[in-house]
Design a protein around this motif. Structure first.
Motif, PDB file in Angstrom:
ATOM      1  N   LEU A  61       0.806  -1.220   0.000  1.00  0.00           N
ATOM      2  CA  LEU A  61       0.000   0.000   0.000  1.00  0.00           C
ATOM      3  C   LEU A  61       0.843   1.276   0.000  1.00  0.00           C
ATOM      4  CD1 LEU A  61      -2.873  -0.830   2.529  1.00  0.00           C
ATOM      5  CD2 LEU A  61      -3.083  -0.454   0.075  1.00  0.00           C
ATOM      6  N   ARG A  62       2.148   1.141   0.049  1.00  0.00           N
ATOM      7  CA  ARG A  62       3.054   2.304   0.126  1.00  0.00           C
ATOM      8  C   ARG A  62       2.877   3.067   1.442  1.00  0.00           C
ATOM      9  NH1 ARG A  62       1.673   5.517  -5.220  1.00  0.00           N
ATOM     10  NH2 ARG A  62      -0.403   4.808  -4.602  1.00  0.00           N
ATOM     11  N   ILE A  63       2.691   2.307   2.526  1.00  0.00           N
ATOM     12  CA  ILE A  63       2.615   2.902   3.860  1.00  0.00           C
ATOM     13  C   ILE A  63       3.961   2.707   4.550  1.00  0.00           C
ATOM     14  CG2 ILE A  63       0.129   2.629   4.091  1.00  0.00           C
ATOM     15  CD1 ILE A  63       0.603   0.042   5.577  1.00  0.00           C
ATOM     16  N   ASP A  64       4.200   3.448   5.608  1.00  0.00           N
ATOM     17  CA  ASP A  64       5.490   3.329   6.291  1.00  0.00           C
ATOM     18  C   ASP A  64       5.539   2.040   7.109  1.00  0.00           C
ATOM     19  OD1 ASP A  64       3.891   3.834   8.434  1.00  0.00           O
ATOM     20  OD2 ASP A  64       4.734   5.788   8.915  1.00  0.00           O
ATOM     21  N   SER A  65       6.739   1.719   7.572  1.00  0.00           N
ATOM     22  CA  SER A  65       6.947   0.433   8.263  1.00  0.00           C
ATOM     23  C   SER A  65       6.183   0.350   9.579  1.00  0.00           C
ATOM     24  CB  SER A  65       8.443   0.224   8.521  1.00  0.00           C
ATOM     25  OG  SER A  65       8.977   1.300   9.271  1.00  0.00           O
ATOM     26  N   ASP A  66       6.025   1.473  10.277  1.00  0.00           N
ATOM     27  CA  ASP A  66       5.289   1.435  11.552  1.00  0.00           C
ATOM     28  C   ASP A  66       3.822   1.092  11.332  1.00  0.00           C
ATOM     29  OD1 ASP A  66       7.583   2.093  12.908  1.00  0.00           O
ATOM     30  OD2 ASP A  66       7.173   4.250  12.931  1.00  0.00           O
ATOM     31  N   ALA A  67       3.203   1.703  10.309  1.00  0.00           N
ATOM     32  CA  ALA A  67       1.796   1.403  10.026  1.00  0.00           C
ATOM     33  C   ALA A  67       1.633  -0.050   9.585  1.00  0.00           C
ATOM     34  CB  ALA A  67       1.265   2.354   8.954  1.00  0.00           C
ATOM     35  N   ALA A  68       2.566  -0.553   8.773  1.00  0.00           N
ATOM     36  CA  ALA A  68       2.484  -1.950   8.333  1.00  0.00           C
ATOM     37  C   ALA A  68       2.647  -2.903   9.517  1.00  0.00           C
ATOM     38  CB  ALA A  68       3.548  -2.212   7.280  1.00  0.00           C
ATOM     39  N   ARG A  69       3.564  -2.575  10.428  1.00  0.00           N
ATOM     40  CA  ARG A  69       3.769  -3.424  11.591  1.00  0.00           C
ATOM     41  C   ARG A  69       2.523  -3.451  12.480  1.00  0.00           C
ATOM     42  NH1 ARG A  69       7.606  -0.741  13.507  1.00  0.00           N
ATOM     43  NH2 ARG A  69       9.172  -1.602  12.081  1.00  0.00           N
ATOM     44  N   THR A  70       1.875  -2.322  12.620  1.00  0.00           N
ATOM     45  CA  THR A  70       0.653  -2.270  13.429  1.00  0.00           C
ATOM     46  C   THR A  70      -0.438  -3.117  12.810  1.00  0.00           C
ATOM     47  OG1 THR A  70       1.218  -0.030  14.161  1.00  0.00           O
ATOM     48  CG2 THR A  70      -1.080  -0.722  14.400  1.00  0.00           C
ATOM     49  N   LEU A  71      -0.578  -3.043  11.490  1.00  0.00           N
ATOM     50  CA  LEU A  71      -1.603  -3.837  10.810  1.00  0.00           C
ATOM     51  C   LEU A  71      -1.350  -5.338  10.995  1.00  0.00           C
ATOM     52  CD1 LEU A  71      -1.978  -1.816   7.479  1.00  0.00           C
ATOM     53  CD2 LEU A  71      -3.692  -2.035   9.281  1.00  0.00           C
ATOM     54  N   ARG A  72      -0.109  -5.752  10.913  1.00  0.00           N
ATOM     55  CA  ARG A  72       0.197  -7.177  11.065  1.00  0.00           C
ATOM     56  C   ARG A  72      -0.071  -7.651  12.492  1.00  0.00           C
ATOM     57  NH1 ARG A  72       2.462 -10.025   7.216  1.00  0.00           N
ATOM     58  NH2 ARG A  72       3.166  -8.991   5.303  1.00  0.00           N
ATOM     59  N   ARG A  73       0.190  -6.795  13.463  1.00  0.00           N
ATOM     60  CA  ARG A  73      -0.123  -7.162  14.854  1.00  0.00           C
ATOM     61  C   ARG A  73      -1.619  -7.345  15.056  1.00  0.00           C
ATOM     62  NH1 ARG A  73       3.848  -2.804  17.917  1.00  0.00           N
ATOM     63  NH2 ARG A  73       5.833  -3.918  17.509  1.00  0.00           N
ATOM     64  N   ARG A  80      -8.908   4.521  13.214  1.00  0.00           N
ATOM     65  CA  ARG A  80      -7.642   3.967  13.704  1.00  0.00           C
ATOM     66  C   ARG A  80      -6.425   4.534  12.975  1.00  0.00           C
ATOM     67  NH1 ARG A  80      -3.661   3.180  15.414  1.00  0.00           N
ATOM     68  NH2 ARG A  80      -2.716   1.367  16.461  1.00  0.00           N
ATOM     69  N   PHE A  81      -6.531   4.716  11.661  1.00  0.00           N
ATOM     70  CA  PHE A  81      -5.389   5.172  10.863  1.00  0.00           C
ATOM     71  C   PHE A  81      -5.741   6.503  10.193  1.00  0.00           C
ATOM     72  CE2 PHE A  81      -5.183   0.553  10.985  1.00  0.00           C
ATOM     73  CZ  PHE A  81      -3.899   0.352  11.459  1.00  0.00           C
ATOM     74  N   ARG A  82      -5.417   7.580  10.870  1.00  0.00           N
ATOM     75  CA  ARG A  82      -5.653   8.922  10.334  1.00  0.00           C
ATOM     76  C   ARG A  82      -4.367   9.724  10.529  1.00  0.00           C
ATOM     77  NH1 ARG A  82     -10.787  11.863  12.622  1.00  0.00           N
ATOM     78  NH2 ARG A  82     -11.751  10.035  11.658  1.00  0.00           N
ATOM     79  N   HIS A 140       2.021   8.668   3.852  1.00  0.00           N
ATOM     80  CA  HIS A 140       2.490   7.296   3.996  1.00  0.00           C
ATOM     81  C   HIS A 140       1.897   6.625   5.224  1.00  0.00           C
ATOM     82  CE1 HIS A 140       5.429   7.670   0.758  1.00  0.00           C
ATOM     83  NE2 HIS A 140       5.697   8.884   1.220  1.00  0.00           N
ATOM     84  N   GLU A 141       1.276   7.363   6.109  1.00  0.00           N
ATOM     85  CA  GLU A 141       0.667   6.788   7.304  1.00  0.00           C
ATOM     86  C   GLU A 141      -0.839   6.590   7.153  1.00  0.00           C
ATOM     87  OE1 GLU A 141       1.586   9.487  10.374  1.00  0.00           O
ATOM     88  OE2 GLU A 141       3.747   9.178  10.304  1.00  0.00           O
ATOM     89  N   ASN A 142      -1.438   7.260   6.196  1.00  0.00           N
ATOM     90  CA  ASN A 142      -2.887   7.223   6.054  1.00  0.00           C
ATOM     91  C   ASN A 142      -3.291   6.000   5.246  1.00  0.00           C
ATOM     92  OD1 ASN A 142      -5.621   7.749   5.667  1.00  0.00           O
ATOM     93  ND2 ASN A 142      -5.272   9.962   5.632  1.00  0.00           N
ATOM     94  N   VAL A 143      -3.637   4.943   5.943  1.00  0.00           N
ATOM     95  CA  VAL A 143      -3.980   3.679   5.297  1.00  0.00           C
ATOM     96  C   VAL A 143      -5.225   3.827   4.436  1.00  0.00           C
ATOM     97  CG1 VAL A 143      -4.616   1.277   5.716  1.00  0.00           C
ATOM     98  CG2 VAL A 143      -2.892   2.389   7.156  1.00  0.00           C
ATOM     99  N   LEU A 144      -6.211   4.554   4.905  1.00  0.00           N
ATOM    100  CA  LEU A 144      -7.464   4.705   4.165  1.00  0.00           C
ATOM    101  C   LEU A 144      -7.229   5.416   2.836  1.00  0.00           C
ATOM    102  CD1 LEU A 144     -10.479   4.098   4.441  1.00  0.00           C
ATOM    103  CD2 LEU A 144     -10.787   6.366   5.415  1.00  0.00           C
TER     104      LEU A 144
END
Length: 502
Positions: free
Chosen positions: A176-188, A208-210, A215-219
């Motif tokens: 999704l071209r999001i940063d590593s912190d957002a991706a790590r949170t999603l996997r958790r 949750r993701f705003r 790169h942090e905005n998942v939506l």
């Protein structure tokens, strides 16, 4: 449906470095040995890029050079050159214009393209993809190519998808071209694929993701990858009004072959311009050489034109000095600037002199890089101020002053003083002495009085009385008397020769 392409070069910095060394005939690191490009960071040297052999030993980007050498003592390294990488990536974008005029770099190791309506020219998307990969491999670059209806989907498929894969549902959330912190949170949270995110309620994701960063905005990234939010393609070339393209099965080397293709391109572009009611003002002909080079041939017009023959005559002479290398395998003609075309129908006995003059000006301008100079009318009755040299394209758009009297063919920049004899002080001249030669006047017409322009006086200007005269040998002069007889103040009147008539 819109189609976009993403190219990803997984080993771009290393392959670019090796290609540059080979072009300089310098020794390049062997492919079988571990090799890395290093850059200086806040805590010492770190790996900026590694080759496949180094990756097989577990080395990765961002690792400290000291740790990498401890794990792989035989590791070869060179300094990373990010500026050279950017320049090379831009050069690849220029090269990719043989496939589409809308190409944009996707730093640090990718390219994005708009190819809507283009793949059929190359035999379809599969053949176009295979051709890109094959030709880039010939230049030493490993590329992954993906087609998709959105930029986000194409980017994700090129990096995480399989060959020819179209769906993004099964791709990991990192696509999704999001940063590593957002991706790590999603996997958790157990959300490992894009499909699992799409199935969730939109409101819960928004809460949750705003993030403030894109790169942090998942939506937002989800909307882009699904096409629910527009994502512009910032192409390196400006938008073109009309484009004509030809790709060849075999490289074209002969001058006659290039001219034949150019004539077809000009005809196609002219037809498209006529349909839009426009005329070309600025053209760029791009010729793509089989050795990877590219040649640009510009041309400009002083007035909008959609005549295919005229466009061809402007560009064809420039092909004579062209270095085709080992041949041209693609040509593109782009109309970078266009204007409203004026269609005029000439009468039976009327000639299109203005059109012919404009076309002549275009040919001269494109050969000598300067326009034909003409005289432009200026709002002044003083003869030496009534005209000024100007480019023909500007003069053609300027209306001439109404009510101007006829003037001789030659007007001197600076009037030359003369001696005149008249029967009466205010009468017409009977004898003219100019340049030490006395001439007998047999005809005279005048006077035409021109008063000084009081709003822009220059020195002691006085009224002028102009005469058109002819001597006994048929030579005609345009002379004037400056000043009036009987004036209370000022010097006596003086005579000047200001021009010559045929």
């Amino acid at each position: 449906m819109r189609r976009l392409v993403s190219l990803w070069f997984p080993a771009f910095p290393v392959e670019r470095f090796i290609r540059a060394r080979r072009k300089l005939r310098a020794p390049a690191p062997p492919v079988s040995l571990p090799f890395a490009l290093v850059e200086r960071g806040s805590k010492g040297l770190r790996l900026a890029a590694v080759n496949m052999a180094a990756r097989s030993f577990g080395l990765m980007r961002g690792q400290r050079l000291a740790d990498a050498r401890a794990a792989v003592p035989d590791l070869l390294s060179e300094a990373h050159e990010p500026e050279q990488d950017r320049a090379s990536l831009l050069g690849l974008c220029r090269w990719m214009e043989r496939y589409s005029p809308w190409v944009a770099p996707d730093p640090p190791d990718g390219i994005l393209m708009e190819v809507t309506g283009i793949p059929h020219l190359f035999g379809g998307e599969a053949a176009m993809r295979a051709g890109m990969v094959s030709r880039l491999a010939g230049y030493g670059f490993t590329a992954r190519v993906a087609f998709a209806p959105t930029l986000g989907a194409a980017w994700a498929l090129a990096r995480y998808g399989g060959e020819g894969e179209e769906s993004v549902q099964g791709l990991p959330v990192e696509a999704l071209r999001i940063d590593s912190d957002a991706a790590r949170t999603l996997r958790r949270l157990g959300l490992k694929t894009i499909g699992s995110l799409i199935s969730l309620p939109r409101a819960s994701l928004a809460r949750r993701f705003r993030g403030e960063s894109i790169h942090e905005n998942v939506l937002l990234r989800l909307d882009e990858i699904q096409g629910q939010r527009a994502e512009p393609l910032n192409a390196i070339n400006p938008e073109t009004s009309v484009m004509a393209h030809r790709a060849f099965m075999e490289p074209v080397i002969t001058h006659e072959g290039l001219e034949a293709v150019l004539r077809a391109l000009c005809g196609e572009a002219a037809r498209d311009l006529q349909v839009k009611g426009e005329g070309a003002l600025r053209l760029i002909l791009k010729l793509f050489r089989s050795d990877g080079g590219r040649v640009q041939v510009p041309a400009g017009l002083s007035a909008p034109s959609h005549e295919g023959g005229h466009l061809f005559r402007l560009l064809a002479p420039k092909l004579e000095a062209l270095d085709a290398g080992f041949g041209i395998d693609a040509m593109t003609l782009e109309v970078r600037e266009a204007g409203a075309a004026v269609n005029r129908q000439y009468g039976f006995m009327e000639e299109g002199n203005d059109k012919s003059l404009a076309e002549l000006n275009d040919r001269v301008m494109n050969r000598q890089e300067r326009e034909i100079t003409a005289l432009e009318a200026v709002a002044s009755h003083i003869p030496e101020r009534s005209e000024r040299p100007q480019a023909l394209s500007v003069v053609a758009k300027t209306a001439t002053m109404p009510g101007m009297a006829s003037r001789p063919l030659m007007i001197f920049t600076a009037p030359e003083q003369a001696r005149v004899i008249a029967s009466v002080p205010d009468g017409p001249p009977m004898s003219l002495t100019w340049r030490r030669v006395t001439r007998r006047i047999i005809r005279a017409e005048g006077p035409e009085r021109i008063a000084p322009e009081w709003w822009q006086l220059q020195g002691n200007e006085r009224p002028r009385d102009y005469y058109s005269i002819e001597d006994d040998k048929g030579r005609r002069y345009w002379i004037y008397r400056e000043g009036l007889y009987g004036e209370d103040s000022g010097p006596p009147p003086k005579w000047f020769v200001h021009g010559l008539s045929a």
